[in-house]
Design a protein around this motif. Sequence first.
Motif, mmCIF file in Angstrom:
data_model
loop_
_atom_site.group_PDB
_atom_site.id
_atom_site.type_symbol
_atom_site.label_atom_id
_atom_site.label_comp_id
_atom_site.label_asym_id
_atom_site.label_seq_id
_atom_site.Cartn_x
_atom_site.Cartn_y
_atom_site.Cartn_z
ATOM 1 N N LEU A 51 -13.418 0.256 -2.890
ATOM 2 C CA LEU A 51 -13.980 0.819 -4.125
ATOM 3 C C LEU A 51 -13.389 2.193 -4.371
ATOM 4 O O LEU A 51 -13.026 2.542 -5.494
ATOM 5 N N MET A 56 -11.069 7.941 -17.423
ATOM 6 C CA MET A 56 -10.488 8.992 -16.583
ATOM 7 C C MET A 56 -9.349 9.687 -17.320
ATOM 8 O O MET A 56 -9.096 10.855 -17.122
ATOM 9 N N TRP A 80 -9.005 5.585 -6.911
ATOM 10 C CA TRP A 80 -7.798 6.425 -6.822
ATOM 11 C C TRP A 80 -6.679 5.852 -7.674
ATOM 12 O O TRP A 80 -5.946 6.600 -8.315
ATOM 13 N N THR A 81 -6.537 4.521 -7.671
ATOM 14 C CA THR A 81 -5.453 3.941 -8.460
ATOM 15 C C THR A 81 -5.782 4.018 -9.951
ATOM 16 O O THR A 81 -4.912 3.857 -10.783
ATOM 17 N N LEU A 82 -7.048 4.259 -10.297
ATOM 18 C CA LEU A 82 -7.432 4.291 -11.703
ATOM 19 C C LEU A 82 -7.530 5.721 -12.231
ATOM 20 O O LEU A 82 -8.169 5.971 -13.241
ATOM 21 N N GLY A 83 -6.916 6.650 -11.521
ATOM 22 C CA GLY A 83 -6.833 7.995 -12.058
ATOM 23 C C GLY A 83 -7.741 9.029 -11.415
ATOM 24 O O GLY A 83 -7.865 10.135 -11.923
ATOM 25 N N ILE A 117 1.025 3.075 -11.678
ATOM 26 C CA ILE A 117 0.742 1.741 -11.151
ATOM 27 C C ILE A 117 -0.733 1.426 -11.358
ATOM 28 O O ILE A 117 -1.540 2.317 -11.612
ATOM 29 N N MET A 174 -5.102 -0.451 -18.083
ATOM 30 C CA MET A 174 -4.389 0.801 -17.851
ATOM 31 C C MET A 174 -3.000 0.773 -18.488
ATOM 32 O O MET A 174 -2.336 1.795 -18.560
ATOM 33 N N PHE A 198 -12.853 2.077 -16.964
ATOM 34 C CA PHE A 198 -12.942 3.196 -16.009
ATOM 35 C C PHE A 198 -11.706 4.094 -16.038
ATOM 36 O O PHE A 198 -11.798 5.310 -16.190
ATOM 37 N N GLY A 199 -10.540 3.455 -15.914
ATOM 38 C CA GLY A 199 -9.293 4.221 -15.888
ATOM 39 C C GLY A 199 -9.026 4.921 -17.215
ATOM 40 O O GLY A 199 -8.486 6.024 -17.251
ATOM 41 N N ARG A 222 -9.206 -4.855 -15.523
ATOM 42 C CA ARG A 222 -9.273 -3.408 -15.287
ATOM 43 C C ARG A 222 -7.879 -2.847 -15.015
ATOM 44 O O ARG A 222 -7.532 -1.765 -15.485
ATOM 45 N N MET A 240 -3.704 -1.497 -9.454
ATOM 46 C CA MET A 240 -3.759 -2.421 -8.334
ATOM 47 C C MET A 240 -4.955 -3.362 -8.464
ATOM 48 O O MET A 240 -6.018 -2.977 -8.934
ATOM 49 N N PHE A 298 -7.301 -5.695 -6.026
ATOM 50 C CA PHE A 298 -7.595 -5.812 -4.605
ATOM 51 C C PHE A 298 -8.078 -7.214 -4.246
ATOM 52 O O PHE A 298 -8.612 -7.936 -5.084
ATOM 53 N N ARG A 347 0.824 -1.206 0.000
ATOM 54 C CA ARG A 347 0.000 0.000 0.000
ATOM 55 C C ARG A 347 0.860 1.259 0.000
ATOM 56 O O ARG A 347 0.436 2.300 -0.498
ATOM 57 N N CYS A 397 1.894 1.646 -3.509
ATOM 58 C CA CYS A 397 0.728 2.080 -4.276
ATOM 59 C C CYS A 397 0.382 3.538 -4.011
ATOM 60 O O CYS A 397 -0.110 4.237 -4.892
ATOM 61 N N LEU A 402 -1.523 4.332 -1.214
ATOM 62 C CA LEU A 402 -2.727 4.350 -0.375
ATOM 63 C C LEU A 402 -2.339 4.552 1.080
ATOM 64 O O LEU A 402 -3.183 4.812 1.935
ATOM 65 N N ALA A 435 -13.091 -5.313 -5.580
ATOM 66 C CA ALA A 435 -13.435 -3.895 -5.723
ATOM 67 C C ALA A 435 -13.928 -3.563 -7.122
ATOM 68 O O ALA A 435 -13.558 -2.547 -7.708
ATOM 69 N N VAL A 436 -14.765 -4.436 -7.679
ATOM 70 C CA VAL A 436 -15.417 -4.147 -8.958
ATOM 71 C C VAL A 436 -16.578 -3.196 -8.669
ATOM 72 O O VAL A 436 -17.362 -3.434 -7.756
ATOM 73 N N PRO A 494 -1.763 8.046 -5.802
ATOM 74 C CA PRO A 494 -1.691 6.790 -6.558
ATOM 75 C C PRO A 494 -1.813 6.986 -8.070
ATOM 76 O O PRO A 494 -1.126 6.304 -8.840
ATOM 77 N N LYS A 495 -2.655 7.933 -8.483
ATOM 78 C CA LYS A 495 -2.936 8.051 -9.922
ATOM 79 C C LYS A 495 -1.742 8.551 -10.725
ATOM 80 O O LYS A 495 -1.703 8.401 -11.937
#
Lengths: 347, 281
Positions: B179, A102, B184-187, A77, A150, A98-99, A146, A79, A81, A47, A50, A52, A85-86, A72-73
């Motif tokens: 979640l 973004m 956060w890790t995805l941007g 990287i 990225m 998703f990413g 997912r 991650m 989980f 973490r 990462c 977090l 965490a879907v 983190p963004k």
Amino acid sequence: MAVIEIKNVAKRFGDYQALHDINLTIDDQEFMVLLGASGCGKSTLLRIICGLETASEGEVWIGGKRVDHLPPKDRGISMVFQNYAVFPHLTVFENIGFGLRMQKLPNDQVKRRVERTAGLMHIDQLLKRYSGELSGGQRQRVAVARALAMEPDVILMDEPLSNLDALLRMEMRAELKGVLAESNTTAIYVTHDQVEAMSMADRISVMHEGKIVQAASPIEVYRDPAAEFVAGFIGNPPMNFLPATPAGAAGQWSVAGQTLHGPNAGKDLKFAIRPEDLTLADQGFQARAKVVEPLGAHLLVTCEVEGHQFRAILDSETQVRMGDTLTLAPQDGRGRWFDPATTLAVS
Amino acid sequence: MTAETTDVAEVGANTRKAGQYVYIAAVVLLCAWVIVPLYFLLINTLSSPEAVNSYPKPFIPEFDLGSLTFFANFAGILTALKNSILVAALTMVMSIAIGAPAGYALSRFEFRGKELFRLLILLTRAFPLPLLALPLAVMFIRVGIDDTIFGLALVHTTLAIPFAVLITFSLFSGIPIELEEAAWTLGCNRLTAFQKVILPLVLPGITASAIFAFVISWNEVFAAAVLTIENRTLTAFLLQNLDTSPLHLKFAGGFILVVPALIFIFAVRKYLFAMWGIANR
């Protein structure tokens, strides 16, 4: 596609020291497994890499850039989980994308990359579903897809398979290894399952009480544990230990009535041997069998040698009954020696 | 020996049976406690004035809409209704705007005095409103927000906030932190993660909590009666006028007040359980 350097990282939660002065370099495209029992600090370290969690001390470098102050963004990287965490309010397609959304990628690119990674993880027929309509294994695939979509420099995984049942775990293990090898990313994988660690890793970092005890290839960790902890942790069952005292001449040791050749040291040591490196012989340790477990492929015998618990893995057709006395000889070159004071290996 | 064992078994069975009866009786009693008054209210509202004043009462309403029609044409009632809706809507917006961030903070951050804070939130409900109403009225007159919709909405917001905080706290707590971390890790940063992941997931619950705030304001009569004169809400207006009205109109007035509140509470009942941490677990 990045080297990860962890320099003097420490983490405290109030008075509790979760990590002590961690130093670790993970090579480009290496598959590194952080292995340890729960509470050893392996997830905390992940973490921190990462972003977090913030380290109390030390630096984290990814791809030649210091990242420990970045969110983190901005670390390059992604991650996976433990509980997947879907996102439950999005379809599988939108989860994987998703990413990318973004990053404001154009629609056709998002579509192409989502479809490609979904194909890799064999979930292309599930793209329109919601997470509530998926099984645990499918959700895990979505979570990995997912992260892969990225196209990160580094992929971090926190016990990703521990919520799956045994058979599925074995299947996913092999698949994940293949997909990651092809993706050319550096991977850090946290697990408490040593079989997972052994089978997937390029290198294993065995962690114990907030420290890295040994970081080496799986076979080295298995054959040449750097410390008593590693020897007693890796392997199922782990190594046997017997006290050893100097037997006159240099390099000669007396172990449970046997004289063995070992290192030169001026004090008492511990002798360690793996259960599968013992054979029935005319001369050897006198072991009284206490429990005999036929496991199909082999026979696991739990014995007692001079009051110390001692396990041996023998051929499954060996005739042994409870209470029998066996004569077990260690195979040449397979015994290891540890200093009881420092718990470190002596050679 | 065998006789004794069967005796014991029988006694056990009897006790269990008796316990079951007590349980059923308690449930019936509680239901009757709530339903019977409501039923009488319904019957009397839908009866002609003669039937309302007669005895014994019929158990089936006659569907006479006279009392309700009278209310629809009663002078000032539409203004009062408009005021009630405005105050309740304002209360709804303010209590969520203030309560939801507090609920998020309680669920996601560790800070000193967190448990005490949660207790204090509940304790605000232990203060009797009549005790506060007069000082509030004086203060409102000084500040110049007496007899305004905004002033009354402020008081109602104070009443609704504890519930808004507790309901949203439980909503946010029901969403795994992973979640957010995944986002956060995805941007995402904290704000975009909240927008894209948390908000869509809590929106139904937030709506419920908002409706509940609406009902609290809709039902409140004491502060409304003390703090407004010209801009009365429906409750205060009916309280003032029904005092001198005939019985059948009192019933109809009560009915008008109770029904919307009942419908709203019924719509959000699931989330009221969630507030106490029973549902969704």
